[in-house]
Write an enzyme that holds these catalytic residues in place. Sequence first.
Site, PDB file in Angstrom:
ATOM      1  N   HIS A 225      46.471  44.609  46.087  1.00  0.00           N
ATOM      2  CA  HIS A 225      47.254  44.887  44.875  1.00  0.00           C
ATOM      3  C   HIS A 225      48.689  45.239  45.268  1.00  0.00           C
ATOM      4  CE1 HIS A 225      44.689  44.483  41.341  1.00  0.00           C
ATOM      5  NE2 HIS A 225      43.744  44.453  42.269  1.00  0.00           N
TER       6      HIS A 225
ATOM      7  N   GLU B  62      40.874  37.859  38.625  1.00  0.00           N
ATOM      8  CA  GLU B  62      41.854  38.965  38.643  1.00  0.00           C
ATOM      9  C   GLU B  62      42.944  38.709  37.605  1.00  0.00           C
ATOM     10  OE1 GLU B  62      42.067  41.820  41.019  1.00  0.00           O
ATOM     11  OE2 GLU B  62      43.509  42.438  39.492  1.00  0.00           O
TER      12      GLU B  62
ATOM     13  N   HIS C  50      78.551  31.389  52.896  1.00  0.00           N
ATOM     14  CA  HIS C  50      77.229  30.745  52.864  1.00  0.00           C
ATOM     15  C   HIS C  50      77.367  29.266  52.527  1.00  0.00           C
ATOM     16  CE1 HIS C  50      74.497  34.435  52.494  1.00  0.00           C
ATOM     17  NE2 HIS C  50      75.718  34.885  52.724  1.00  0.00           N
TER      18      HIS C  50
ATOM     19  N   THR D 187      42.483  48.107  46.332  1.00  0.00           N
ATOM     20  CA  THR D 187      42.339  48.113  44.879  1.00  0.00           C
ATOM     21  C   THR D 187      43.482  48.830  44.168  1.00  0.00           C
ATOM     22  OG1 THR D 187      39.976  48.098  45.278  1.00  0.00           O
ATOM     23  CG2 THR D 187      40.675  48.742  43.065  1.00  0.00           C
TER      24      THR D 187
ATOM     25  N   HIS E 213      32.602  36.480  40.252  1.00  0.00           N
ATOM     26  CA  HIS E 213      32.771  37.823  40.793  1.00  0.00           C
ATOM     27  C   HIS E 213      31.827  38.756  40.062  1.00  0.00           C
ATOM     28  CE1 HIS E 213      35.338  41.558  41.348  1.00  0.00           C
ATOM     29  NE2 HIS E 213      35.348  41.035  42.559  1.00  0.00           N
TER      30      HIS E 213
HETATM   31  C1  LIG Z   1      38.562  46.344  40.904  1.00  0.00           C
HETATM   32  C2  LIG Z   1      38.070  45.246  39.994  1.00  0.00           C
HETATM   33  O1  LIG Z   1      38.862  44.585  39.438  1.00  0.00           O
HETATM   34  S1  LIG Z   1      36.407  44.992  39.899  1.00  0.00           S
HETATM   35  C3  LIG Z   1      36.225  43.755  38.682  1.00  0.00           C
HETATM   36  C4  LIG Z   1      36.495  44.238  37.326  1.00  0.00           C
HETATM   37  N1  LIG Z   1      35.974  43.290  36.398  1.00  0.00           N
HETATM   38  C5  LIG Z   1      35.378  43.611  35.288  1.00  0.00           C
HETATM   39  O2  LIG Z   1      35.248  44.758  34.936  1.00  0.00           O
HETATM   40  C6  LIG Z   1      34.856  42.448  34.490  1.00  0.00           C
HETATM   41  C7  LIG Z   1      34.866  42.714  33.026  1.00  0.00           C
HETATM   42  N2  LIG Z   1      33.964  43.830  32.748  1.00  0.00           N
HETATM   43  C8  LIG Z   1      33.120  43.859  31.723  1.00  0.00           C
HETATM   44  O3  LIG Z   1      33.066  42.954  30.919  1.00  0.00           O
HETATM   45  C9  LIG Z   1      32.227  45.040  31.625  1.00  0.00           C
HETATM   46  O4  LIG Z   1      32.835  46.149  32.289  1.00  0.00           O
HETATM   47  C10 LIG Z   1      30.827  44.777  32.267  1.00  0.00           C
HETATM   48  C11 LIG Z   1      30.127  43.688  31.465  1.00  0.00           C
HETATM   49  C12 LIG Z   1      30.940  44.342  33.724  1.00  0.00           C
HETATM   50  C13 LIG Z   1      29.998  46.044  32.216  1.00  0.00           C
HETATM   51  O5  LIG Z   1      30.080  46.531  30.897  1.00  0.00           O
HETATM   52  P1  LIG Z   1      29.248  47.793  30.395  1.00  0.00           P
HETATM   53  O6  LIG Z   1      27.810  47.618  30.712  1.00  0.00           O
HETATM   54  O7  LIG Z   1      29.627  48.011  28.969  1.00  0.00           O
HETATM   55  O8  LIG Z   1      29.734  49.037  31.332  1.00  0.00           O
HETATM   56  P2  LIG Z   1      31.157  49.670  31.544  1.00  0.00           P
HETATM   57  O9  LIG Z   1      32.183  48.619  31.714  1.00  0.00           O
HETATM   58  O10 LIG Z   1      31.446  50.701  30.498  1.00  0.00           O
HETATM   59  O11 LIG Z   1      30.931  50.441  32.913  1.00  0.00           O
HETATM   60  C14 LIG Z   1      30.695  49.774  34.104  1.00  0.00           C
HETATM   61  C15 LIG Z   1      29.238  49.911  34.500  1.00  0.00           C
HETATM   62  O12 LIG Z   1      29.035  49.202  35.747  1.00  0.00           O
HETATM   63  C16 LIG Z   1      28.708  50.140  36.790  1.00  0.00           C
HETATM   64  N3  LIG Z   1      29.420  49.666  37.940  1.00  0.00           N
HETATM   65  C17 LIG Z   1      30.785  49.693  38.143  1.00  0.00           C
HETATM   66  N4  LIG Z   1      31.057  49.066  39.262  1.00  0.00           N
HETATM   67  C18 LIG Z   1      29.913  48.604  39.757  1.00  0.00           C
HETATM   68  C19 LIG Z   1      29.626  47.841  40.897  1.00  0.00           C
HETATM   69  N5  LIG Z   1      30.591  47.415  41.668  1.00  0.00           N
HETATM   70  N6  LIG Z   1      28.340  47.528  41.154  1.00  0.00           N
HETATM   71  C20 LIG Z   1      27.367  47.941  40.305  1.00  0.00           C
HETATM   72  N7  LIG Z   1      27.609  48.654  39.187  1.00  0.00           N
HETATM   73  C21 LIG Z   1      28.869  48.973  38.943  1.00  0.00           C
HETATM   74  C22 LIG Z   1      29.151  51.474  36.275  1.00  0.00           C
HETATM   75  O13 LIG Z   1      28.445  52.530  36.816  1.00  0.00           O
HETATM   76  C23 LIG Z   1      28.859  51.339  34.789  1.00  0.00           C
HETATM   77  O14 LIG Z   1      27.464  51.480  34.634  1.00  0.00           O
HETATM   78  P3  LIG Z   1      26.801  52.290  33.384  1.00  0.00           P
HETATM   79  O15 LIG Z   1      26.667  51.311  32.289  1.00  0.00           O
HETATM   80  O16 LIG Z   1      25.474  52.716  33.933  1.00  0.00           O
HETATM   81  O17 LIG Z   1      27.720  53.414  33.053  1.00  0.00           O
HETATM   82  O1  LIG Z   2      36.107  41.860  44.953  1.00  0.00           O
HETATM   83  C1  LIG Z   2      37.079  42.248  45.586  1.00  0.00           C
HETATM   84  O2  LIG Z   2      37.126  42.180  46.811  1.00  0.00           O
HETATM   85  C2  LIG Z   2      38.243  42.844  44.903  1.00  0.00           C
HETATM   86  C3  LIG Z   2      37.968  43.428  43.588  1.00  0.00           C
HETATM   87  C4  LIG Z   2      39.246  43.863  42.961  1.00  0.00           C
HETATM   88  O3  LIG Z   2      39.810  43.178  42.140  1.00  0.00           O
HETATM   89  C5  LIG Z   2      39.910  45.044  43.497  1.00  0.00           C
HETATM   90  O4  LIG Z   2      39.278  45.822  44.206  1.00  0.00           O
HETATM   91  O5  LIG Z   2      41.105  45.210  43.193  1.00  0.00           O
HETATM   92 ZN   LIG Z   3      41.949  43.450  42.195  1.00  0.00          ZN
END
Ligand SMILES: CC(=O)SCCNC(=O)CCNC(=O)[C@H](O)C(C)(C)COP(=O)(O)OP(=O)(O)OC[C@H]1O[C@@H](n2cnc3c(N)ncnc32)[C@H](O)[C@@H]1OP(=O)(O)O
Ligand SMILES: O=C(O)CCC(=O)C(=O)O
Ligand SMILES: [Zn+2]
Length: 431
Positions: free
Chosen positions: A230, A48, A325, A201, A107
């Site tokens: 958050h 995060e 205080h 979130t 994660h």
């Molecule tokens: C709430 C949170 O903080 S969750 C954690 C967030 N963390 C991150 O995002 C980690 C860093 N992320 C990344 O590096 C990139 O987003 C990656 C590698 C995960 C994916 O990258 P990309 O393939 O280019 O896709 P992009 O980021 O544009 O979109 C997310 C994709 O994951 C899919 N997706 C989103 N959430 C989820 C999930 N929880 N489970 C499965 N698929 C998911 C979306 O539908 C989208 O798919 P698509 O390629 O078919 O459109």
């Molecule tokens: O994986 C989780 O439970 C939290 C993911 C996340 O960062 C969020 O939902 O804000």
């Molecule tokens: Zn978070």
Amino acid sequence: MPEQTNGQTNGNNPDRPREPIVSPYQSKYPDPMSNVSNFKIIESTLREGEQFANAFFDTAKKIEIAKALDDIGVDYLELTSPMASEQSRLDCTAIANLGLKAKILTHIRCHMDDAKVAISTGVDGLDVVIGTSSYLREFSHGKDMDYITAKAIEVITFIKKSGLEVRFSTEDSFRSDLVDLLSIYKAVDKIGVNRVGIADTVGCANPRQVYELVKTLRSVVSCDIECHFHNDTGCAIANAYAALEAGATHIDTSVLGIGERNGITPLGGLFARMYAGDKEYVKNKYNLHKIRDVENIVAEAVEVTVPFNNYITGYCAFTHKAGIHAKAILNNPSTYEILKPEDFGMTRYVSIGHRLTGWNAVKNRVEQLNLDLTDEDAKAVTQKIKALADVHGALSLDMVDGLLKKFHEAKGDGTHKEVLNLIESPAQIVA
Ligand SMILES: CC(=O)SCCNC(=O)CCNC(=O)[C@H](O)C(C)(C)COP(=O)(O)OP(=O)(O)OC[C@H]1O[C@@H](n2cnc3c(N)ncnc32)[C@H](O)[C@@H]1OP(=O)(O)O
Ligand SMILES: O=C(O)CCC(=O)C(=O)O
Ligand SMILES: [Zn+2]
């Protein structure tokens, strides 16, 4: 800026009343479901926290942070998905191989490809997440609850077969339908998931809502319950506490609370809150003296300063100023302190060079300087400090000391009252 510390701790004087052994804030009738005295921290600075606007951690910095958090004794470290980039994958592998005491998690999305790559990094467990609110189902991944449930079961079963710990979390839980939530949590609990996760979130939940959701979930699943909050509306710590009261077992934190937008429950803030709830548990389990070091490492890495009012380590967290205080604090620190600074490697400071000061605090400084002055003398100097501060603003501790020493010297030949009258500005004290 704060004045230099004058080392006034005064907690060890045997003539002064002892602090109560049990915190007055501890519940007399603890709820048997409550985990306020028994919880685990999932430290997510390296996941995060990496989502914080300024964050970029190279491998060496990640390792430094991981080791510093391990020294504190956090139970788990959560790392960025190995799917994020090739270097993220290599970093996961490197940290998984450090042999830290903390369990290492990464994660991932609820996806088989992510699970396969994550398992290959050598981590101890996987935190699987997928959005369940209508917002995320429509605008993020586009999947319905049937698909999500089937995919969750497939991914969890696969991870379990590899022998790793697995958690399943619903993203945006508080804007998800309660029936959907409970039915998917029940389904994954049935197949032996180690933990389920609730995630606020968008930071919309309040402590009452958290308590109710966790309590309900506690009666539906037998596995552990992790919570992620958050801080958009300022409830991240209170929500963590409410979750633990309702039976949650694991809380996500990050150092200084860094994360997406304005972040999540801060590690130091959670320590402070939990210390007030069950001091002995927190003191015995975590190395609280190390919190300042890790905050400094992270603050420097992400190019922010530790906020002035930060829990525990903010520069004024243990500074007492007003005369009322100061007097009581000097008699017994518990009067105005729920956290003992020494338990966190910090020092108490009583600020005396300003117009809110009182003679008791000034008298205490007289004693520290070993000056032979009466209470009346301390009162006279106090009035002078106030008069000077009214015109010139706060006096440094050096100024106060200078004033006291001048007064003391003049007392020898009986000119102390005149000396006080003659001083009209702080510059004359040091002259
Ligand atoms: C709430 C949170 O903080 S969750 C954690 C967030 N963390 C991150 O995002 C980690 C860093 N992320 C990344 O590096 C990139 O987003 C990656 C590698 C995960 C994916 O990258 P990309 O393939 O280019 O896709 P992009 O980021 O544009 O979109 C997310 C994709 O994951 C899919 N997706 C989103 N959430 C989820 C999930 N929880 N489970 C499965 N698929 C998911 C979306 O539908 C989208 O798919 P698509 O390629 O078919 O459109
Ligand atoms: O994986 C989780 O439970 C939290 C993911 C996340 O960062 C969020 O939902 O804000
Ligand atoms: Zn978070």
